[in-house]
Design an enzyme around this catalytic site. Structure first.
Site, mmCIF file in Angstrom:
data_model
loop_
_atom_site.group_PDB
_atom_site.id
_atom_site.type_symbol
_atom_site.label_atom_id
_atom_site.label_comp_id
_atom_site.label_asym_id
_atom_site.label_seq_id
_atom_site.Cartn_x
_atom_site.Cartn_y
_atom_site.Cartn_z
ATOM 1 N N GLU A 1 0.835 -0.844 -0.066
ATOM 2 C CA GLU A 1 -0.170 -0.117 -0.360
ATOM 3 C C GLU A 1 1.134 1.735 -0.320
ATOM 4 O O GLU A 1 0.612 1.895 -0.739
ATOM 5 C CB GLU A 1 -1.361 0.014 1.076
ATOM 6 C CG GLU A 1 -2.259 -0.257 0.973
ATOM 7 C CD GLU A 1 -3.245 -0.682 1.796
ATOM 8 O OE1 GLU A 1 -4.563 -0.484 1.982
ATOM 9 O OE2 GLU A 1 -3.342 0.304 3.121
ATOM 10 N N HIS B 1 9.444 -26.438 0.482
ATOM 11 C CA HIS B 1 8.771 -27.785 -0.737
ATOM 12 C C HIS B 1 6.905 -27.201 -1.066
ATOM 13 O O HIS B 1 6.483 -28.084 -1.824
ATOM 14 C CB HIS B 1 8.198 -28.718 0.254
ATOM 15 C CG HIS B 1 9.057 -29.244 1.325
ATOM 16 N ND1 HIS B 1 9.978 -30.336 0.470
ATOM 17 C CD2 HIS B 1 10.181 -29.175 2.988
ATOM 18 C CE1 HIS B 1 10.782 -30.354 2.036
ATOM 19 N NE2 HIS B 1 10.300 -29.840 2.471
ATOM 20 N N LYS C 1 -14.031 0.866 -3.187
ATOM 21 C CA LYS C 1 -14.196 1.443 -2.533
ATOM 22 C C LYS C 1 -16.169 2.215 -3.245
ATOM 23 O O LYS C 1 -16.317 2.346 -2.998
ATOM 24 C CB LYS C 1 -13.703 2.353 -1.171
ATOM 25 C CG LYS C 1 -13.169 1.528 -0.091
ATOM 26 C CD LYS C 1 -12.994 2.820 1.558
ATOM 27 C CE LYS C 1 -11.344 2.108 1.766
ATOM 28 N NZ LYS C 1 -10.968 2.842 2.540
HETATM 29 O O1 PA5 Z 1 -3.190 1.718 5.455
HETATM 30 C C1 PA5 Z 1 -4.761 1.971 5.257
HETATM 31 O O2 PA5 Z 1 -4.661 2.949 6.014
HETATM 32 C C2 PA5 Z 1 -5.259 0.843 5.416
HETATM 33 O O3 PA5 Z 1 -5.187 -0.483 4.871
HETATM 34 C C3 PA5 Z 1 -6.063 1.051 6.724
HETATM 35 O O4 PA5 Z 1 -5.465 0.472 7.925
HETATM 36 C C4 PA5 Z 1 -7.537 0.049 6.233
HETATM 37 O O5 PA5 Z 1 -8.206 0.528 4.977
HETATM 38 C C5 PA5 Z 1 -8.368 0.194 7.425
HETATM 39 O O6 PA5 Z 1 -9.060 1.587 7.868
HETATM 40 P P1 PA5 Z 1 -9.684 2.271 8.856
HETATM 41 O O7 PA5 Z 1 -8.823 1.460 10.639
HETATM 42 O O8 PA5 Z 1 -9.836 3.459 8.985
HETATM 43 O O9 PA5 Z 1 -10.815 1.335 9.076
#
Ligand code: PA5
Length: 469
Positions: A295, A324, A438
């Site tokens: 990410e 393996h 989303k």
């Molecule tokens: O790194 C990030 O910002 C995302 O992966 C969030 O952790 C994930 O989308 C969950 O978001 P939130 O904590 O706002 O529910």
């Protein structure tokens, strides 16, 4: 302190070992200006509040006290602690619990868990997951921790709504409140508003700390402490690594060196980052790393807005299990990967292989050795085999797995990620690529404000029967 330090060994990244596939000292030196700039950018961003996660090892003392007191209050009343969260709000709690606690923690008696509850992390909306959980827990002795930084994530909030209703049906609204604890932003999002209105115990995620960098906030600290993990030591380990990662000299700075090596590897076409711990306890560190790396570094635009389409695809593997399964590909497949091993000097148990079948030489040689020796030898043998195959690999070694080394490891990867982002000239702290999916979900679910997106979706090319067989 040295014997408590984790160690980064990058010999097998270098040309002395893997010839033309490797890096030279010149490659490293040639980037010294860029490294210097990235270094300065890291310092400035930290100073100017753009990397608040870097201060977590130092500014969580009050929160730690609150958490410890809260746990004292509730611990005896609960048997199960259930995290409802996803992504950065779930992967850290899973990784740290698996790393520190007994491999079958939930199966232990409460006494053997030192009175702490079982931990479940529900990080998906698979409709079989929650009903399955309800089959094995007793709601009266369960505490649900709703974790969401944005306070609005559909997956987490839908879980919260399901759980709240079930709790209220079971025990009434007043009692149900005592079974929910929230971890969220101090003002943004729906959850904090609901928590205030309905009176849930709440822990606050500090400003400026994004989801995947939030393990050392109440996001990770509350679930960890709830399972008896020493969170002060976790933070102490992170602080120790922070000191090491403040070094200007990259040869002494493990976080920056890891970033530089991966950056140079990407320049040589190594677009896959394999994370392969040789310890079951570290298996989920690879999951946590996968999110952090993917990410943060998978980006379409650079900081000037040019299209760059960069990133390194993380792959999770487990030693020795995946020897393996995947190692054949790593050894003989394309030269497109950096394989990172995580090893452990001292496992928490020692198991001796009995001296049996001496008369069968191809079996008898195992007897009298330990499984500890076997797993470490197999790790070294795999490192050797990949080096011989000229595949870039490096090894991170933990003297042992405990709170202090896990704190170091988490912080090390976070710094490495931030630094790699600087070298790549991208923003490592946003995730615009997940927004489209989303928004499309919101549109299809009829969320107000998404009518235009819905029209766009309705106009998309229809799938054709001829391509479905
Ligand atoms: O790194 C990030 O910002 C995302 O992966 C969030 O952790 C994930 O989308 C969950 O978001 P939130 O904590 O706002 O529910």
């Amino acid at each position: 302190m040295k014997n408590k330090s984790i160690c980064l060994d990058f010999n097998h990244m270098m040309s002395e070992f893997i010839q033309e596939q490797g890096l030279t000292e010149k490659d490293i030196e040639s980037l010294s200006d860029k490294v210097q700039q990235a270094n300065q950018a890291m310092v400035m961003k930290r100073k100017n509040g753009y990397m608040d996660w870097r201060d977590l090892p130092y500014n969580q003392n009050e929160t730690v006290e609150e958490i410890v007191n809260y746990i004292e209050e509730v611990k005896d009343k609960i048997d199960a602690f259930v995290v409802l969260g996803i992504g950065g709000s779930a992967l850290g709690p899973i990784a740290v619990q698996q790393a520190i606690n007994h491999p079958y923690y939930n199966e232990l008696s409460k006494e053997k868990r030192n009175g702490y509850p079982k931990l479940y992390v529900i990080d998906n909306i698979d409709p079989e997951r929650l009903p399955g959980l309800f089959d094995i827990i007793d709601l009266k002795t369960t505490l649900f921790n709703v974790i969401t930084k944005s306070g609005s994530t559909s997956e987490t909030m839908s879980q919260f709504m399901i759980v709240k209703q079930i709790l209220e049906e079971e025990m009434g609204a007043e009692e149900a409140k005592k079974h929910i604890v929230c971890t969220t932003d101090k003002e943004k999002g729906n959850l904090i508003k609901i928590a205030k209105e309905e009176g849930y115990q709440t822990f606050i995620i500090p400003d400026g700390v994004g989801g995947r960098f939030s393990e050392l906030t109440p996001v990770g600290l509350l679930p960890a402490a709830m399972c008896g993990i020493d969170i002060k030591e976790l933070l102490a380990g992170a602080a120790y690594m922070d000191e090491r990662c403040k070094e200007d000299n990259i040869l002494k700075n493990p976080g920056h060196m890891y970033g530089l090596l991966q950056y140079l590897a990407m320049k040589k076409g190594k677009n896959i980052s394999v994370m392969m711990p040789y310890a079951d306890s570290l298996k989920y560190i690879a999951d946590w790393y996968a999110q952090l790396w993917a990410e943060s570094l998978g980006k379409k635009y650079d900081l000037q807005g040019n299209k760059v389409y960069v990133g390194q695809t993380p792959v999770k593997a487990l030693g020795v299990t995946d020897q393996h399964s995947q190692v054949q590909l790593y050894a003989e497949g394309p030269f497109d990967k950096v394989i990172v091993f995580i090893g452990v000097d001292q496992y928490r148990d020692t198991v001796t292989i009995p001296t049996l079948y001496k008369e069968i030489p191809s079996l008898g040689f195992l007897g009298g050795n330990t499984q500890n020796q076997l797993i470490q030898t197999e790790q070294m043998a795999t490192e050797y085999a990949l080096m011989k195959a000229k595949k870039m690999n490096m090894t991170i070694t933990l003297p042992k797995v405990d709170e202090f080394t896990i704190g170091q490891l988490l912080y090390f990867f976070e710094v490495a990620t931030g630094f790699t982002g600087e070298l790549m000239n991208i923003n490592a702290f946003d995730q615009p690529g997940v927004e489209e999916g989303k928004n499309a979900t919101y549109a299809m679910f009829g969320r107000p404000g998404y009518e235009k997106k819905k029209a766009e979706l309705d106009a998309r090319p229809k799938k054709q029967e001829k391509y479905m067989i």
